[in-house]
Write a protein that holds these residues in place. Sequence first.
Motif, PDB file in Angstrom:
ATOM      1  N   GLY A  76      -2.519 -36.499 -10.195  1.00  0.00           N
ATOM      2  CA  GLY A  76      -2.706 -35.929  -8.868  1.00  0.00           C
ATOM      3  C   GLY A  76      -3.876 -34.964  -8.795  1.00  0.00           C
ATOM      4  O   GLY A  76      -3.975 -34.175  -7.860  1.00  0.00           O
ATOM      5  N   GLY A 108     -12.008 -44.640  -4.031  1.00  0.00           N
ATOM      6  CA  GLY A 108     -11.599 -43.457  -3.292  1.00  0.00           C
ATOM      7  C   GLY A 108     -11.990 -42.139  -3.927  1.00  0.00           C
ATOM      8  O   GLY A 108     -11.646 -41.083  -3.410  1.00  0.00           O
ATOM      9  N   VAL A 156     -14.244 -38.928  -4.743  1.00  0.00           N
ATOM     10  CA  VAL A 156     -15.129 -38.176  -3.857  1.00  0.00           C
ATOM     11  C   VAL A 156     -16.566 -38.260  -4.393  1.00  0.00           C
ATOM     12  O   VAL A 156     -16.804 -38.081  -5.584  1.00  0.00           O
ATOM     13  CB  VAL A 156     -14.682 -36.702  -3.789  1.00  0.00           C
ATOM     14  CG1 VAL A 156     -15.639 -35.884  -2.940  1.00  0.00           C
ATOM     15  CG2 VAL A 156     -13.270 -36.617  -3.240  1.00  0.00           C
ATOM     16  N   GLU A 198     -16.030 -27.755  -4.783  1.00  0.00           N
ATOM     17  CA  GLU A 198     -15.047 -28.011  -3.725  1.00  0.00           C
ATOM     18  C   GLU A 198     -13.811 -28.731  -4.234  1.00  0.00           C
ATOM     19  O   GLU A 198     -12.733 -28.593  -3.665  1.00  0.00           O
ATOM     20  CB  GLU A 198     -15.662 -28.920  -2.669  1.00  0.00           C
ATOM     21  CG  GLU A 198     -16.274 -28.198  -1.525  1.00  0.00           C
ATOM     22  CD  GLU A 198     -16.857 -29.219  -0.581  1.00  0.00           C
ATOM     23  OE1 GLU A 198     -16.129 -30.143  -0.176  1.00  0.00           O
ATOM     24  OE2 GLU A 198     -18.046 -29.086  -0.280  1.00  0.00           O
ATOM     25  N   GLY A 241      -6.324 -39.498   5.021  1.00  0.00           N
ATOM     26  CA  GLY A 241      -6.398 -40.216   3.749  1.00  0.00           C
ATOM     27  C   GLY A 241      -7.523 -39.683   2.883  1.00  0.00           C
ATOM     28  O   GLY A 241      -7.361 -39.447   1.685  1.00  0.00           O
ATOM     29  N   VAL A 242      -8.676 -39.455   3.509  1.00  0.00           N
ATOM     30  CA  VAL A 242      -9.819 -38.906   2.772  1.00  0.00           C
ATOM     31  C   VAL A 242      -9.469 -37.512   2.247  1.00  0.00           C
ATOM     32  O   VAL A 242      -9.729 -37.176   1.089  1.00  0.00           O
ATOM     33  CB  VAL A 242     -11.058 -38.841   3.692  1.00  0.00           C
ATOM     34  CG1 VAL A 242     -12.178 -38.073   3.010  1.00  0.00           C
ATOM     35  CG2 VAL A 242     -11.499 -40.250   4.064  1.00  0.00           C
ATOM     36  N   GLU A 299      -6.572 -36.285   1.663  1.00  0.00           N
ATOM     37  CA  GLU A 299      -5.565 -36.334   0.617  1.00  0.00           C
ATOM     38  C   GLU A 299      -6.193 -36.725  -0.716  1.00  0.00           C
ATOM     39  O   GLU A 299      -5.886 -36.148  -1.756  1.00  0.00           O
ATOM     40  CB  GLU A 299      -4.463 -37.330   0.997  1.00  0.00           C
ATOM     41  CG  GLU A 299      -3.325 -37.304  -0.004  1.00  0.00           C
ATOM     42  CD  GLU A 299      -2.174 -38.201   0.406  1.00  0.00           C
ATOM     43  OE1 GLU A 299      -2.441 -39.330   0.835  1.00  0.00           O
ATOM     44  OE2 GLU A 299      -1.027 -37.762   0.288  1.00  0.00           O
ATOM     45  N   LEU A 300      -7.100 -37.685  -0.668  1.00  0.00           N
ATOM     46  CA  LEU A 300      -7.792 -38.072  -1.896  1.00  0.00           C
ATOM     47  C   LEU A 300      -8.552 -36.896  -2.476  1.00  0.00           C
ATOM     48  O   LEU A 300      -8.698 -36.762  -3.679  1.00  0.00           O
ATOM     49  CB  LEU A 300      -8.765 -39.225  -1.606  1.00  0.00           C
ATOM     50  CG  LEU A 300      -8.126 -40.591  -1.469  1.00  0.00           C
ATOM     51  CD1 LEU A 300      -9.135 -41.575  -0.928  1.00  0.00           C
ATOM     52  CD2 LEU A 300      -7.610 -41.061  -2.810  1.00  0.00           C
ATOM     53  N   GLY A 316      -7.594 -33.973  -2.320  1.00  0.00           N
ATOM     54  CA  GLY A 316      -6.656 -32.924  -2.716  1.00  0.00           C
ATOM     55  C   GLY A 316      -6.547 -31.791  -1.714  1.00  0.00           C
ATOM     56  O   GLY A 316      -6.104 -30.707  -2.044  1.00  0.00           O
ATOM     57  N   ARG A 375       1.097 -34.783   1.982  1.00  0.00           N
ATOM     58  CA  ARG A 375       1.995 -35.425   2.912  1.00  0.00           C
ATOM     59  C   ARG A 375       3.411 -35.075   2.507  1.00  0.00           C
ATOM     60  O   ARG A 375       3.755 -35.102   1.325  1.00  0.00           O
ATOM     61  CB  ARG A 375       1.783 -36.937   2.846  1.00  0.00           C
ATOM     62  CG  ARG A 375       2.601 -37.723   3.826  1.00  0.00           C
ATOM     63  CD  ARG A 375       2.133 -39.174   3.764  1.00  0.00           C
ATOM     64  NE  ARG A 375       2.895 -40.023   4.659  1.00  0.00           N
ATOM     65  CZ  ARG A 375       4.092 -40.535   4.360  1.00  0.00           C
ATOM     66  NH1 ARG A 375       4.627 -40.294   3.192  1.00  0.00           N
ATOM     67  NH2 ARG A 375       4.721 -41.307   5.215  1.00  0.00           N
ATOM     68  N   ARG A 429       2.740 -41.411  -2.727  1.00  0.00           N
ATOM     69  CA  ARG A 429       1.478 -40.709  -2.552  1.00  0.00           C
ATOM     70  C   ARG A 429       0.293 -41.631  -2.898  1.00  0.00           C
ATOM     71  O   ARG A 429      -0.689 -41.708  -2.171  1.00  0.00           O
ATOM     72  CB  ARG A 429       1.458 -39.478  -3.451  1.00  0.00           C
ATOM     73  CG  ARG A 429       0.273 -38.588  -3.204  1.00  0.00           C
ATOM     74  CD  ARG A 429       0.196 -37.465  -4.226  1.00  0.00           C
ATOM     75  NE  ARG A 429      -0.922 -36.598  -3.898  1.00  0.00           N
ATOM     76  CZ  ARG A 429      -2.192 -36.916  -4.082  1.00  0.00           C
ATOM     77  NH1 ARG A 429      -2.516 -38.077  -4.601  1.00  0.00           N
ATOM     78  NH2 ARG A 429      -3.154 -36.062  -3.751  1.00  0.00           N
ATOM     79  N   GLY A 489      -5.023 -45.553   2.870  1.00  0.00           N
ATOM     80  CA  GLY A 489      -6.116 -44.876   3.568  1.00  0.00           C
ATOM     81  C   GLY A 489      -7.456 -45.523   3.255  1.00  0.00           C
ATOM     82  O   GLY A 489      -8.274 -45.776   4.144  1.00  0.00           O
ATOM     83  N   VAL A 490      -7.659 -45.816   1.972  1.00  0.00           N
ATOM     84  CA  VAL A 490      -8.907 -46.473   1.567  1.00  0.00           C
ATOM     85  C   VAL A 490      -9.014 -47.842   2.225  1.00  0.00           C
ATOM     86  O   VAL A 490     -10.060 -48.217   2.771  1.00  0.00           O
ATOM     87  CB  VAL A 490      -8.953 -46.603   0.024  1.00  0.00           C
ATOM     88  CG1 VAL A 490     -10.125 -47.472  -0.401  1.00  0.00           C
ATOM     89  CG2 VAL A 490      -9.028 -45.220  -0.617  1.00  0.00           C
ATOM     90  N   LEU A 501      -9.843 -47.568   5.880  1.00  0.00           N
ATOM     91  CA  LEU A 501     -11.261 -47.262   6.079  1.00  0.00           C
ATOM     92  C   LEU A 501     -12.105 -48.512   5.905  1.00  0.00           C
ATOM     93  O   LEU A 501     -13.129 -48.685   6.559  1.00  0.00           O
ATOM     94  CB  LEU A 501     -11.711 -46.193   5.074  1.00  0.00           C
ATOM     95  CG  LEU A 501     -11.301 -44.775   5.423  1.00  0.00           C
ATOM     96  CD1 LEU A 501     -11.564 -43.853   4.241  1.00  0.00           C
ATOM     97  CD2 LEU A 501     -12.078 -44.294   6.631  1.00  0.00           C
TER      98      LEU A 501
END
Lengths: 451, 451
Positions: free
Chosen positions: A325, A350, A352, A362, A429-430, A432-433, A435, A439, B422, B429-430, B433
């Motif tokens: 996670g 997915g 970043v 970040e 979704g973005v 959450e990916l 972090g 949800r 999760r 989500g991916v 998109l």
Amino acid sequence: MITPSSASSPSPGPTAVGIPDTASAVGDDAEALARATWSRLAEPADAHACALVGRLGATAALDWLVHEALDADGAPRPAPRPPLRPRGDAARASSDWATAAGRWAPRLQGLDIRRELEVLERLGGSLLIPTDPWWPTGLNDLERPPHCLWVRGDPALLAARSSAESGGSETDLAAPRMREDLVPAGPGAGYGLALVGARASTDYGEHVTFDLASGLAAKGVVVISGGAFGIDAAAHRGALRAGATVSVSAGGVDRLYPAGNTDVLEEVIANGALVAEVPPGCQPGRHRFLTRNRLIAAMSEATVVVEAAWRSGALSTAHHALELGRAVGAVPGPVTSMASVGCHRLLRQGAVCVTDADEALELVTPLGATDPDGAKAADPANAVSGLLDGLDGPTAAVLDALPARADAGVESIARAAGLSEREAIAALGVLELAGRVERRGTAWRRARKRS
Amino acid sequence: MITPSSASSPSPGPTAVGIPDTASAVGDDAEALARATWSRLAEPADAHACALVGRLGATAALDWLVHEALDADGAPRPAPRPPLRPRGDAARASSDWATAAGRWAPRLQGLDIRRELEVLERLGGSLLIPTDPWWPTGLNDLERPPHCLWVRGDPALLAARSSAESGGSETDLAAPRMREDLVPAGPGAGYGLALVGARASTDYGEHVTFDLASGLAAKGVVVISGGAFGIDAAAHRGALRAGATVSVSAGGVDRLYPAGNTDVLEEVIANGALVAEVPPGCQPGRHRFLTRNRLIAAMSEATVVVEAAWRSGALSTAHHALELGRAVGAVPGPVTSMASVGCHRLLRQGAVCVTDADEALELVTPLGATDPDGAKAADPANAVSGLLDGLDGPTAAVLDALPARADAGVESIARAAGLSEREAIAALGVLELAGRVERRGTAWRRARKRS
């Protein structure tokens, strides 16, 4: 913690070098010696050893091995009493444990872990176990955590930032130095970030890695990597330029591997920390590199891959991070470069996109400035800019629309953000990916740092 | 459609060049002339003109303008009867319409759209309106669609693939040639994909663009771009090498702009299509570039940005595509290249990382091979490989776990995919998109192509 240099160490535990016979040592030291012993007996991530030590404690686990699983000659009994309550077929469980004991027994013959501890002492190192204040608590998230860590350099650099916060180190004068005390002050002070990548790196990748690492270290981030050629070495070098770094070794910390990186690894020991879950003397075997990668991911609050081929050990570190996670970033490169193929693969999965130190930061400090429990939640302007840095359009609008400390449903988020539900869900979704949001059932909230 | 070359055109509409006086023409031709007139009277994306023509039809809209909004001398009346039912303040609405009529009135003076149509005829071009079979139906998704399209080259290349499918062209011998008849057979046959980017491109960007475009065109994709220097020109050149391309001009199609691209634009006209929403004679003004970008996005089933600076017109095309619910891809580049900064920005916003033609093709044909209504759903092996190409791990597992034609909840998807909820949500989500799944309430399903 067992350390040969108690003068420089404010650790609560006394300096001691003991023996694996649990009857001859007490308390933490006995447990430390037993854990050190287990790190020699069992391969990293051995499922039975991890379950046994995790459930019984290392001392009792060793006691079971010596007195229940092995006979007087040290040979495995065919049907030992399972040390843990078996699930399902008890006979099957017993035979599994016999097999496990059979793996460990050969290394128990004539083992005196004090020899390895003496080697560590000569090298000025120290041993960390989970009860030590400097234990990197992120490791506890692993299904198969290491039994102990063999450390050269400053073990305080291993302490996770969150430990320091919960320990209240600011008021307790007797508290040990923690990671934040050893790194440059900055927005990332005390966070750990893994910067990993291919050994077969390009000049581009090494250049970008060096800049990322020095930029992160200057902001107080502890850069964690694997000491390999290529990207790893560039990460350590860049971090050493501006701050602190930790190298996680696949073999014992007495071996500086690979030999070609001796110079940078010596500098890591002098100004950072070199750490392994296996004792001195252990070879950095191939399987140990793969299990080692889980430590890098778990010790770090985020993992960034700079260059990686389609199949690369760095991707295994990234996948461990995802499983835990943790946030995962990837640095893009030319699509014509085979060394960036693995990073682009991660981006398609997915991860970043990370192009500079601020974007990497970040990943570890998405909410650092707004943590309601943290003393650093000072400047609201910083908080907002930190929150929204690098986000744009719908994603920023959605993050902005989330209430500070409550859950919200998609419908109300979309309404507040002025977006369609579909757009809001995509943005969530973005986030959450990255972090940044969590949800809970059908509701969403801003992510909180683990305590 | 109005075309000067009826011999080569199986269009249902007769060849005609008319006048804006709606009384002198009937049916489609009257509407075509009126739409052509509106394309001259109002700037692209003029909110009032689009609402008026969209709600009343171009002929009635023109009638209102001439007989209600203007006086006998052609001057705007101060308080015309609003042509559409006003929302809220009727007086305010009337004054807004007076303002709009005031914008259009100067261009109505002495206007005879037949002159522009004659220019088009001399250039061998044709005019398309929304009722024409070759009209790119994707434009209908725009809030402010163009009134008509002025086309040089083969207008059949503009027809969206979905029109052909609903038209049943395979059995109807009298049906016009459609886009699929003009491009190489392949998995992308008849799909439109925008390939756009910076004018200030690098050799890297142009090289990657050329390869992407020729790879896509060879698979039957119609590559759509803006005819500018740099990435756009490389996209047209690459596409022309292997198949078809469409260039959307910000000015009239009689101007080959920029002049330095005359050679490639002439080749586009000869072997593809050059299209504009403004009549011949119109300058490619700055504001027209921004409104032009919405056409590129809407005519395409996906938009891929190859190189873009932090602020770039190509990003506006990408944002139009996102607003329209179209897939957006971005090609990564070196993080040290200013020309890739905008692409990395898009990737951070959730755009799909695209590194080759196959990955770009996935954006437009995610379900091409499995469309239950499509005749091309032939080879199940292709279907599966097409579905999962470029996906990996959890994302592929989630897509695989979705039932073929039913909705599923997150819980059951996670269970089928062997993932945590999760992880399943992140993967969904991916996939969302990427346009591969759709959410309906709390349930998810595989995305279907629009019909």
